[in-house]
Design a protein around this motif. Structure first.
Motif, PDB file in Angstrom:
ATOM      1  N   GLY A  43      -0.950   0.020   8.136  1.00  0.00           N
ATOM      2  CA  GLY A  43       0.581  -0.484   7.618  1.00  0.00           C
ATOM      3  C   GLY A  43       1.443  -0.347   8.640  1.00  0.00           C
ATOM      4  N   LEU A 100      -0.418  -5.832   7.862  1.00  0.00           N
ATOM      5  CA  LEU A 100      -1.535  -5.026   7.734  1.00  0.00           C
ATOM      6  C   LEU A 100      -2.828  -5.478   8.269  1.00  0.00           C
ATOM      7  CD1 LEU A 100      -2.584  -2.460   6.013  1.00  0.00           C
ATOM      8  CD2 LEU A 100      -3.346  -4.188   4.366  1.00  0.00           C
ATOM      9  N   MET A 142       0.231  -6.745   2.360  1.00  0.00           N
ATOM     10  CA  MET A 142       1.349  -5.625   1.789  1.00  0.00           C
ATOM     11  C   MET A 142       2.627  -6.092   1.548  1.00  0.00           C
ATOM     12  SD  MET A 142       1.206  -2.792   4.731  1.00  0.00           S
ATOM     13  CE  MET A 142       2.543  -2.129   3.863  1.00  0.00           C
ATOM     14  N   ILE A 177       3.128   2.450  -2.555  1.00  0.00           N
ATOM     15  CA  ILE A 177       2.734   1.135  -1.834  1.00  0.00           C
ATOM     16  C   ILE A 177       1.432   0.399  -2.050  1.00  0.00           C
ATOM     17  CG2 ILE A 177       2.423   0.357   0.653  1.00  0.00           C
ATOM     18  CD1 ILE A 177       3.727   3.154   1.569  1.00  0.00           C
ATOM     19  N   CYS A 199      -1.086  -2.397  -1.794  1.00  0.00           N
ATOM     20  CA  CYS A 199      -1.989  -2.871  -0.802  1.00  0.00           C
ATOM     21  C   CYS A 199      -3.289  -3.572  -1.421  1.00  0.00           C
ATOM     22  CB  CYS A 199      -2.601  -2.072   0.218  1.00  0.00           C
ATOM     23  SG  CYS A 199      -3.464  -2.688   1.488  1.00  0.00           S
ATOM     24  N   TRP A 243      -3.542   4.864   6.151  1.00  0.00           N
ATOM     25  CA  TRP A 243      -2.144   4.332   6.529  1.00  0.00           C
ATOM     26  C   TRP A 243      -1.361   4.975   7.630  1.00  0.00           C
ATOM     27  CZ3 TRP A 243      -0.217   0.574   3.617  1.00  0.00           C
ATOM     28  CH2 TRP A 243      -0.757   0.269   2.360  1.00  0.00           C
ATOM     29  N   ASP A 267       4.397  -9.490  -4.762  1.00  0.00           N
ATOM     30  CA  ASP A 267       3.710  -8.502  -4.032  1.00  0.00           C
ATOM     31  C   ASP A 267       3.329  -7.302  -4.549  1.00  0.00           C
ATOM     32  OD1 ASP A 267       6.320  -7.448  -4.365  1.00  0.00           O
ATOM     33  OD2 ASP A 267       7.052  -7.304  -2.344  1.00  0.00           O
TER      34      ASP A 267
END
Length: 341
Positions: free
Chosen positions: A12, A19, A31, A45, A47, A69, A132
């Motif tokens: 990330g 990503l 992401m 977060i 993803c 990550w 998102d």
């Protein structure tokens, strides 16, 4: 470290939200471009990834995927300001909704949203997922605006719990309320009685949003209302017939407002009397005269039926002299009277 089949590394990059994946098979991963997080609070977060169409047939979904990550630079430590939006036009007398949205990087401890408005309102809050896959809190306020709320400030404040303290972020907005003309008034200068031939200016003022697009002037004379001019100001050189009451009307796309009445008085000139006044006075005098004649003739007719006192006496004496000795007595009394003399 080499990537075995179906194993890849998720890297990330917060600088650009990219990503990347390194491995034998290319995966489409995504992401958020940006995450606002707070020291002492949690962060979630999201993803997601997808398999390209050309590899879907050969991809072995039974093998467990793993990733790593990587953070390139320190994250932000200040909450971003909430976002304020208005649904539709803010119009006087029509219910309207205001929306305030604030990010919730730690869904377990979402921010609390509060409002400051110049009127009573109702609120509804909910935690929602963004496209998102991040989370945010949405607060909706519903109220009915008045023209008195125009250009008043409203505030939405997001309070984030961080450990034993709170962090705050707010967004201010100025209300833009549409309304018909209000506080419409007319003025005249000079306001004292003027001579014929003088210059007089009448002015109309009003508060409206959007602004007034049309002013109209009216005159009231002898009980009749007549439109005399258009425009915010009305200037005239006074003539004998200009005396009377004036008022204005202000109009915009939402309606109109009427002003008070102002008097234009002409010095040294009496307003002509309405002809109807003469008609009423003439009819009244005529009725009084007719009534007087009726009373007079009725009185004459009544008195003509009664004989006078003198005639009554004479007739009474004549009747008594013919039928009784009273007439002789009266004659004797007269003779005796003359003898004594």
């Amino acid at each position: 470290m080499a990537c075995s089949e179906n194993m890849f590394f998720l890297i990330g990059l917060f600088m650009s939200g990219v990503l990347a994946c390194f491995g034998q098979r290319d995966l489409i991963a995504s992401m958020p471009d940006r995450l606002d997080v707070l020291t002492g609070s949690c962060v979630q977060i999201p993803c997601s990834f997808d398999i390209p169409d050309k590899h879907k047939d050969t991809f072995n979904s039974a093998i467990l995927l793993s990733g790593v990550w990587i953070k390139e630079f320190p994250y932000l430590d200040l909450p971003s300001s909430p976002i304020l939006t208005v649904s539709g036009e803010v119009k006087e007398g029509t219910p309207v909704s205001l929306n305030c949205s604030a990010v919730a990087p730690c869904p377990e401890h979402p921010p609390e949203l509060t409002w400051t408005l110049p009127t009573q309102f109702t609120t509804e809050n909910q935690l929602q997922e963004n496209p998102d896959q991040t989370k945010s809190v949405l607060s909706t306020v519903t109220f009915t605006p008045s023209y008195l709320h125009h250009e008043k400030n409203i505030t939405c404040t997001a309070v984030y719990p961080v450990g034993t303290s709170n962090k705050r972020a707010e967004h201010n907005m100025t209300l833009n309320v549409s309304f018909s003309p209000k506080d419409t008034s007319a003025s005249i200068s000079p306001d004292d009685p003027v001579f014929v031939g003088s210059c007089v200016n009448l002015t109309c003022s009003s508060t409206a949003n959007p602004p007034v697009t049309n002013f109209t002037w009216f005159k009231i004379s002898e009980g009749k209302t007549t439109q005399v001019a258009s425009g915010q100001s009305y200037t005239l050189n006074v003539t004998v017939g200009d005396g009377g009451l004036y008022y204005c009307q202000a109009r915009n796309s939402h309606g109109c407002g009427m002003s008070n009445e102002v008097q234009l008085a002409i010095k040294g000139h009496e307003e002509p009397v309405n002809p109807k006044v003469f008609e009423i006075v003439g009819k009244t005098l005529g009725l009084i005269f007719l009534f007087s004649l009726i009373v007079f003739f009725a009185w004459r007719r009544r008195t003509s039926r009664l004989p006078s006192g003198f005639d009554m006496t004479d007739r009474s004496q004549g009747l008594v002299g013919m039928n009784s000795p009273v007439g002789t007595v009266c004659s004797n009394q007269a003779t005796v009277g003359r003898g004594n003399q």
